[in-house]
Design an enzyme around this catalytic site. Structure first.
Site, PDB file in Angstrom:
ATOM      1  N   CYS A  81       0.855  -1.175   0.000  1.00  0.00           N
ATOM      2  CA  CYS A  81       0.000   0.000   0.000  1.00  0.00           C
ATOM      3  C   CYS A  81       0.901   1.237   0.000  1.00  0.00           C
ATOM      4  CB  CYS A  81      -0.902  -0.005   1.230  1.00  0.00           C
ATOM      5  SG  CYS A  81      -2.054   1.368   1.250  1.00  0.00           S
ATOM      6  N   LEU A  82       1.128   1.756  -1.179  1.00  0.00           N
ATOM      7  CA  LEU A  82       1.943   2.963  -1.358  1.00  0.00           C
ATOM      8  C   LEU A  82       1.220   3.813  -2.392  1.00  0.00           C
ATOM      9  CD1 LEU A  82       4.653   4.352  -0.608  1.00  0.00           C
ATOM     10  CD2 LEU A  82       5.674   3.159  -2.552  1.00  0.00           C
TER      11      LEU A  82
END
Length: 187
Positions: free
Chosen positions: A116-117
Site C-alpha cells: 500500500c503505497l
C-alpha cells in the site's frame, strides 16, 4: 501522402532488418517506449546505500527486477526485504507492479506481499520514476503508516500500542510467530 511515406519507412526498416539478419548481424530488436524510459531511469538511479537492485532474468530483461531494502533505522532496522518489480511496456503511463517477496509484519504490506503505497496507485504520475518508488518503499520501513493499512491488525497495534508493535516486529524479523502467522527470519 503521409500514409504512403509511413509505408515507405516501414518497408525501408524491414529491408534494413533483413539485411542485418542476412549478414549474420544480431537481429534488430525494437524497444518499447517503456523499455527506453526504464533504461533511462535505471541509468540515473541514486539509491540509498541500504538498497540494491538485481536482475534475476539477466540484463536483457530490464522490465522485471528485484530491489532489496535493508532499513538502517526504525522498527525494521537490520531486516532485509525483497521486492519484485514488473514494469509494463507502457511505463511510465502505468505504475510498475510491486510485490514484497519477504513475508513481513507491516501495516502497509499484507501477508501476500501487496504493498500500500499511494504512488503505486492513485497518485502515480508519469513524471515519477523507479528511484521515487524505491525511496517510497524505504520510507514505509522507516515510518510505517497505520492510517492507510493493508494489514489492519498490525496497523491497530501500531496505533494503540507502539511498544507491542515494536516487539511484534522484532519477533517477526527474528523468525517466529505473531499471532497465528509464522514469519521467516530476515535479519
Amino acid at each position: 501522402m503521409l500514409g504512403a511515406m509511413i509505408r515507405l519507412f516501414k518497408v525501408k526498416e524491414k529491408q534494413r532488418e533483413l539485411a542485418e539478419n542476412a549478414n549474420g548481424g544480431v537481429p534488430f530488436k525494437k524497444h518499447t517506449a517503456g523499455e527506453l524510459r526504464l533504461h533511462k531511469d535505471i541509468s540515473e538511479l541514486n539509491l540509498p546505500s541500504s538498497c540494491t537492485m538485481t536482475f534475476p532474468n539477466g540484463k536483457d530483461n530490464l522490465m522485471n527486477f528485484e530491489v532489496s531494502i535493508r532499513p538502517d533505522e526504525g522498527y525494521y532496522l537490520g531486516g532485509t526485504f525483497l521486492f519484485s518489480f514488473q514494469v509494463s511496456p507502457i511505463y511510465p503511463h502505468e505504475a510498475p507492479k510491486v510485490k514484497c517477496k519477504t513475508k513481513v509484519y507491516h501495516p502497509n504490506i499484507d501477508l501476500e506481499g501487496n504493498v500500500c503505497l499511494n504512488i503505486l496507485r492513485e497518485d502515480w504520475k508519469p513524471v515519477l520514476n523507479i528511484n521515487t518508488i524505491i525511496y517510497g518503499l524505504y520510507h514505509l520501513f522507516t515510518e510505517p503508516n497505520w492510517e492507510d493499512p493493508l494489514n489492519h491488525d498490525a496497523a491497530a497495534v501500531l496505533r494503540d500500542n507502539p511498544k507491542m508493535f515494536e516487539s511484534n516486529v522484532r519477533r517477526a524479523l527474528s523468525g517466529g510467530y505473531v499471532g497465528q502467522t509464522f514469519f521467516q527470519r530476515c535479519i
